[in-house]
Design a protein around this motif. Structure first.
Motif, PDB file in Angstrom:
ATOM      1  N   PRO A 173       0.810  -1.228   0.000  1.00  0.00           N
ATOM      2  CA  PRO A 173       0.000   0.000   0.000  1.00  0.00           C
ATOM      3  C   PRO A 173       0.848   1.285   0.000  1.00  0.00           C
ATOM      4  CG  PRO A 173      -0.523  -1.388   1.905  1.00  0.00           C
ATOM      5  CD  PRO A 173       0.544  -2.080   1.139  1.00  0.00           C
ATOM      6  N   ASP A 174       2.020   1.257   0.627  1.00  0.00           N
ATOM      7  CA  ASP A 174       2.831   2.474   0.696  1.00  0.00           C
ATOM      8  C   ASP A 174       3.649   2.712  -0.578  1.00  0.00           C
ATOM      9  OD1 ASP A 174       4.228   0.200   1.355  1.00  0.00           O
ATOM     10  OD2 ASP A 174       5.497   1.154   2.851  1.00  0.00           O
ATOM     11  N   HIS A 175       3.766   1.703  -1.474  1.00  0.00           N
ATOM     12  CA  HIS A 175       4.471   1.843  -2.757  1.00  0.00           C
ATOM     13  C   HIS A 175       3.658   1.148  -3.857  1.00  0.00           C
ATOM     14  CE1 HIS A 175       8.049   3.484  -0.868  1.00  0.00           C
ATOM     15  NE2 HIS A 175       8.005   2.506   0.015  1.00  0.00           N
ATOM     16  N   PRO A 176       2.511   1.706  -4.221  1.00  0.00           N
ATOM     17  CA  PRO A 176       1.643   1.014  -5.185  1.00  0.00           C
ATOM     18  C   PRO A 176       2.203   0.927  -6.602  1.00  0.00           C
ATOM     19  CG  PRO A 176       0.749   3.166  -4.644  1.00  0.00           C
ATOM     20  CD  PRO A 176       1.933   2.947  -3.739  1.00  0.00           C
ATOM     21  N   SER A 177       3.219   1.712  -6.916  1.00  0.00           N
ATOM     22  CA  SER A 177       3.774   1.657  -8.273  1.00  0.00           C
ATOM     23  C   SER A 177       4.792   0.523  -8.438  1.00  0.00           C
ATOM     24  CB  SER A 177       4.420   2.989  -8.649  1.00  0.00           C
ATOM     25  OG  SER A 177       5.475   3.278  -7.757  1.00  0.00           O
ATOM     26  N   PHE A 178       5.236  -0.077  -7.334  1.00  0.00           N
ATOM     27  CA  PHE A 178       6.191  -1.189  -7.399  1.00  0.00           C
ATOM     28  C   PHE A 178       5.460  -2.517  -7.370  1.00  0.00           C
ATOM     29  CE2 PHE A 178       9.087   1.935  -5.212  1.00  0.00           C
ATOM     30  CZ  PHE A 178       9.901   2.142  -6.312  1.00  0.00           C
ATOM     31  N   LEU A 179       5.772  -3.357  -8.328  1.00  0.00           N
ATOM     32  CA  LEU A 179       5.227  -4.707  -8.362  1.00  0.00           C
ATOM     33  C   LEU A 179       6.294  -5.631  -7.791  1.00  0.00           C
ATOM     34  CD1 LEU A 179       2.733  -6.294  -9.251  1.00  0.00           C
ATOM     35  CD2 LEU A 179       3.840  -6.649 -11.446  1.00  0.00           C
ATOM     36  N   GLN A 180       5.988  -6.303  -6.696  1.00  0.00           N
ATOM     37  CA  GLN A 180       6.946  -7.171  -6.026  1.00  0.00           C
ATOM     38  C   GLN A 180       6.547  -8.626  -6.235  1.00  0.00           C
ATOM     39  OE1 GLN A 180       8.159  -5.822  -2.098  1.00  0.00           O
ATOM     40  NE2 GLN A 180       7.073  -3.905  -2.470  1.00  0.00           N
ATOM     41  N   THR A 181       7.494  -9.529  -5.963  1.00  0.00           N
ATOM     42  CA  THR A 181       7.275 -10.953  -6.214  1.00  0.00           C
ATOM     43  C   THR A 181       7.579 -11.771  -4.969  1.00  0.00           C
ATOM     44  OG1 THR A 181       7.915 -10.637  -8.507  1.00  0.00           O
ATOM     45  CG2 THR A 181       7.910 -12.878  -7.697  1.00  0.00           C
ATOM     46  N   PHE A 182       6.723 -12.738  -4.700  1.00  0.00           N
ATOM     47  CA  PHE A 182       6.938 -13.725  -3.648  1.00  0.00           C
ATOM     48  C   PHE A 182       6.898 -15.089  -4.323  1.00  0.00           C
ATOM     49  CE2 PHE A 182       5.097 -16.698  -0.516  1.00  0.00           C
ATOM     50  CZ  PHE A 182       6.067 -16.613   0.458  1.00  0.00           C
ATOM     51  N   LEU A 183       7.960 -15.873  -4.175  1.00  0.00           N
ATOM     52  CA  LEU A 183       8.055 -17.191  -4.799  1.00  0.00           C
ATOM     53  C   LEU A 183       7.995 -18.249  -3.710  1.00  0.00           C
ATOM     54  CD1 LEU A 183       8.494 -18.372  -7.652  1.00  0.00           C
ATOM     55  CD2 LEU A 183      10.903 -18.476  -7.111  1.00  0.00           C
ATOM     56  N   TRP A 184       7.131 -19.252  -3.896  1.00  0.00           N
ATOM     57  CA  TRP A 184       6.935 -20.277  -2.872  1.00  0.00           C
ATOM     58  C   TRP A 184       6.851 -21.634  -3.553  1.00  0.00           C
ATOM     59  CZ3 TRP A 184       1.631 -21.625  -0.484  1.00  0.00           C
ATOM     60  CH2 TRP A 184       1.790 -22.450   0.627  1.00  0.00           C
ATOM     61  N   GLN A 185       7.612 -22.606  -3.057  1.00  0.00           N
ATOM     62  CA  GLN A 185       7.613 -23.956  -3.612  1.00  0.00           C
ATOM     63  C   GLN A 185       7.179 -24.932  -2.522  1.00  0.00           C
ATOM     64  OE1 GLN A 185      11.361 -25.701  -5.138  1.00  0.00           O
ATOM     65  NE2 GLN A 185      10.275 -25.692  -7.091  1.00  0.00           N
ATOM     66  N   PHE A 186       6.243 -25.821  -2.871  1.00  0.00           N
ATOM     67  CA  PHE A 186       5.639 -26.719  -1.889  1.00  0.00           C
ATOM     68  C   PHE A 186       4.989 -27.883  -2.635  1.00  0.00           C
ATOM     69  CE2 PHE A 186       2.911 -23.410  -3.300  1.00  0.00           C
ATOM     70  CZ  PHE A 186       1.677 -23.985  -3.501  1.00  0.00           C
ATOM     71  N   THR A 187       4.437 -28.828  -1.904  1.00  0.00           N
ATOM     72  CA  THR A 187       3.696 -29.916  -2.537  1.00  0.00           C
ATOM     73  C   THR A 187       2.205 -29.661  -2.367  1.00  0.00           C
ATOM     74  OG1 THR A 187       3.831 -31.269  -0.538  1.00  0.00           O
ATOM     75  CG2 THR A 187       5.505 -31.639  -2.232  1.00  0.00           C
ATOM     76  N   ASP A 188       1.471 -29.942  -3.420  1.00  0.00           N
ATOM     77  CA  ASP A 188       0.029 -29.708  -3.400  1.00  0.00           C
ATOM     78  C   ASP A 188      -0.636 -30.663  -4.384  1.00  0.00           C
ATOM     79  OD1 ASP A 188      -2.325 -28.547  -2.560  1.00  0.00           O
ATOM     80  OD2 ASP A 188      -1.778 -26.519  -3.179  1.00  0.00           O
ATOM     81  N   ILE A 189      -1.943 -30.681  -4.388  1.00  0.00           N
ATOM     82  CA  ILE A 189      -2.695 -31.571  -5.272  1.00  0.00           C
ATOM     83  C   ILE A 189      -3.298 -30.741  -6.404  1.00  0.00           C
ATOM     84  CG2 ILE A 189      -4.628 -33.177  -5.443  1.00  0.00           C
ATOM     85  CD1 ILE A 189      -4.237 -33.782  -2.479  1.00  0.00           C
ATOM     86  N   ALA A 190      -2.877 -31.030  -7.633  1.00  0.00           N
ATOM     87  CA  ALA A 190      -3.428 -30.336  -8.801  1.00  0.00           C
ATOM     88  C   ALA A 190      -4.715 -31.039  -9.214  1.00  0.00           C
ATOM     89  CB  ALA A 190      -2.418 -30.367  -9.939  1.00  0.00           C
ATOM     90  N   PRO A 191      -5.656 -30.398  -9.801  1.00  0.00           N
ATOM     91  CA  PRO A 191      -5.702 -29.007 -10.241  1.00  0.00           C
ATOM     92  C   PRO A 191      -6.370 -28.074  -9.247  1.00  0.00           C
ATOM     93  CG  PRO A 191      -7.526 -30.177 -11.236  1.00  0.00           C
ATOM     94  CD  PRO A 191      -6.783 -31.166 -10.363  1.00  0.00           C
ATOM     95  N   ASP A 192      -6.809 -28.587  -8.091  1.00  0.00           N
ATOM     96  CA  ASP A 192      -7.539 -27.736  -7.137  1.00  0.00           C
ATOM     97  C   ASP A 192      -6.620 -26.906  -6.242  1.00  0.00           C
ATOM     98  OD1 ASP A 192      -9.953 -28.689  -8.097  1.00  0.00           O
ATOM     99  OD2 ASP A 192      -9.936 -30.386  -6.717  1.00  0.00           O
ATOM    100  N   TYR A 193      -5.421 -27.403  -5.971  1.00  0.00           N
ATOM    101  CA  TYR A 193      -4.417 -26.711  -5.146  1.00  0.00           C
ATOM    102  C   TYR A 193      -4.990 -26.223  -3.806  1.00  0.00           C
ATOM    103  CZ  TYR A 193      -2.015 -26.712  -9.609  1.00  0.00           C
ATOM    104  OH  TYR A 193      -1.448 -27.088 -10.779  1.00  0.00           O
ATOM    105  N   PRO A 194      -5.459 -27.132  -2.956  1.00  0.00           N
ATOM    106  CA  PRO A 194      -6.069 -26.702  -1.695  1.00  0.00           C
ATOM    107  C   PRO A 194      -5.109 -25.949  -0.773  1.00  0.00           C
ATOM    108  CG  PRO A 194      -5.780 -29.090  -1.736  1.00  0.00           C
ATOM    109  CD  PRO A 194      -5.458 -28.586  -3.104  1.00  0.00           C
ATOM    110  N   ARG A 195      -3.846 -26.360  -0.728  1.00  0.00           N
ATOM    111  CA  ARG A 195      -2.882 -25.670   0.145  1.00  0.00           C
ATOM    112  C   ARG A 195      -2.638 -24.243  -0.340  1.00  0.00           C
ATOM    113  NH1 ARG A 195       3.190 -27.738   1.748  1.00  0.00           N
ATOM    114  NH2 ARG A 195       3.591 -26.112   3.271  1.00  0.00           N
TER     115      ARG A 195
END
Length: 94
Positions: free
Chosen positions: A30-52
């Motif tokens: 909210p304090d820097h709305p012009s910056f697009l930031q990225t969060f990368l997360w790797q985990f195990t999940d069940i496709a295609p619903d991806y409940p986690r």
């Protein structure tokens, strides 16, 4: 008394449908709305619903001030057939 070998719990999860999932979340603070930031997360999940992943995104929307711009999801099954090549000739090394 003989004990039975127990399969690895992660391997058992893979057999039940879990697979490697990578989520790339683009967000804006909210304090820097012009910056697009990225969060990368790797985990195990069940496709295609991806409940986690869905639980995590619900938590993000409720608890985190950053607004989600977009989410990219990459998925790869960890247990898959592999290419096998048979060796027909063996050479000799002196």
């Amino acid at each position: 008394m003989q004990t039975r070998p127990v399969a690895d719990p992660d391997f058992q999860k893979m057999l039940s449908g879990f697979s490697l999932t990578t989520a790339k979340i683009h967000y804006r603070m909210p304090d820097h709305p012009s910056f697009l930031q990225t969060f990368l997360w790797q985990f195990t999940d069940i496709a295609p619903d991806y409940p986690r992943l869905m639980r995590f995104l619900d938590h993000w929307r409720r608890e985190v001030e950053a607004a989600i711009h977009s989410v990219e999801v990459m998925h790869r099954g960890l247990i898959a057939p592999h290419e096998i090549r048979m060796v027909t000739d063996l050479g000799k090394l002196h």
